[in-house]
Design a protein around this motif. Structure first.
Motif, PDB file in Angstrom:
ATOM      1  N   ASP A  62       0.672  -0.986  -0.217  1.00 22.14           N
ATOM      2  CA  ASP A  62      -0.313  -0.061   0.132  1.00 22.14           C
ATOM      3  C   ASP A  62       0.939   1.502  -0.186  1.00 22.14           C
ATOM      4  O   ASP A  62       0.641   2.383  -0.378  1.00 22.14           O
ATOM      5  CB  ASP A  62      -0.985   0.175   0.992  1.00 22.14           C
ATOM      6  N   ALA A  63       2.363   1.366   0.360  1.00 24.49           N
ATOM      7  CA  ALA A  63       2.865   2.245   0.915  1.00 24.49           C
ATOM      8  C   ALA A  63       3.456   2.735  -0.803  1.00 24.49           C
ATOM      9  O   ALA A  63       4.649   3.382  -0.732  1.00 24.49           O
ATOM     10  CB  ALA A  63       3.931   2.220   2.265  1.00 24.49           C
ATOM     11  N   MET A  64       3.539   1.358  -1.426  1.00 28.35           N
ATOM     12  CA  MET A  64       4.489   1.678  -2.426  1.00 28.35           C
ATOM     13  C   MET A  64       3.532   2.253  -3.968  1.00 28.35           C
ATOM     14  O   MET A  64       2.551   2.907  -3.809  1.00 28.35           O
ATOM     15  CB  MET A  64       5.029   0.011  -3.135  1.00 28.35           C
ATOM     16  N   SER A  65       4.453   3.307  -4.481  1.00 30.40           N
ATOM     17  CA  SER A  65       4.109   4.405  -5.862  1.00 30.40           C
ATOM     18  C   SER A  65       3.458   3.685  -6.460  1.00 30.40           C
ATOM     19  O   SER A  65       3.891   2.021  -7.142  1.00 30.40           O
ATOM     20  CB  SER A  65       5.050   5.209  -6.151  1.00 30.40           C
ATOM     21  N   ASP A  66       2.658   3.296  -7.627  1.00 29.03           N
ATOM     22  CA  ASP A  66       2.324   2.854  -8.807  1.00 29.03           C
ATOM     23  C   ASP A  66       3.425   2.682  -9.433  1.00 29.03           C
ATOM     24  O   ASP A  66       3.859   3.915  -9.599  1.00 29.03           O
ATOM     25  CB  ASP A  66       0.746   3.481  -8.761  1.00 29.03           C
ATOM     26  N   TYR A  67       3.666   1.873 -10.800  1.00 26.30           N
ATOM     27  CA  TYR A  67       4.753   1.375 -11.202  1.00 26.30           C
ATOM     28  C   TYR A  67       4.517   3.472 -12.525  1.00 26.30           C
ATOM     29  O   TYR A  67       3.088   3.531 -12.864  1.00 26.30           O
ATOM     30  CB  TYR A  67       4.365   0.695 -12.604  1.00 26.30           C
ATOM     31  N   ASP A  69       5.036   6.321 -11.399  1.00 25.87           N
ATOM     32  CA  ASP A  69       4.978   7.172 -10.584  1.00 25.87           C
ATOM     33  C   ASP A  69       6.037   8.046 -11.111  1.00 25.87           C
ATOM     34  O   ASP A  69       7.414   7.779 -11.051  1.00 25.87           O
ATOM     35  CB  ASP A  69       4.629   7.508  -9.625  1.00 25.87           C
TER      36      ASP A  69
END
Length: 69
Positions: A62-67, A69
């Motif tokens: 959930d804390a990772m940015s979307d591919y 970004d």
């Protein structure tokens, strides 16, 4: 003490571009083994159950940015 002559591997292009990928794949292909098995068959969604995700993994994703970004 024995002086062993060691040859360094070919230099690796860390900042390679897409044009270098086919050559990279060709050099790695001999190291891969293809398993001897038949084609897989689709699985009914009714048979897929019991998947759980640990809370720490869910928070990490959930804390990772979307591919992109």
């Amino acid at each position: 003490m024995t002086n062993l002559e060691v040859q360094a591997p070919a230099p690796v292009d860390v900042e390679g571009d897409l044009a270098s990928l086919p050559g990279d794949g060709a050099r790695m292909a001999p190291h891969w083994v293809v398993p001897d098995r038949g084609a897989s068959r689709p699985v009914s969604p009714a048979l897929i159950h019991g998947v759980t995700v640990p809370p720490a993994s869910a928070r990490l994703l959930d804390a990772m940015s979307d591919y992109g970004d």
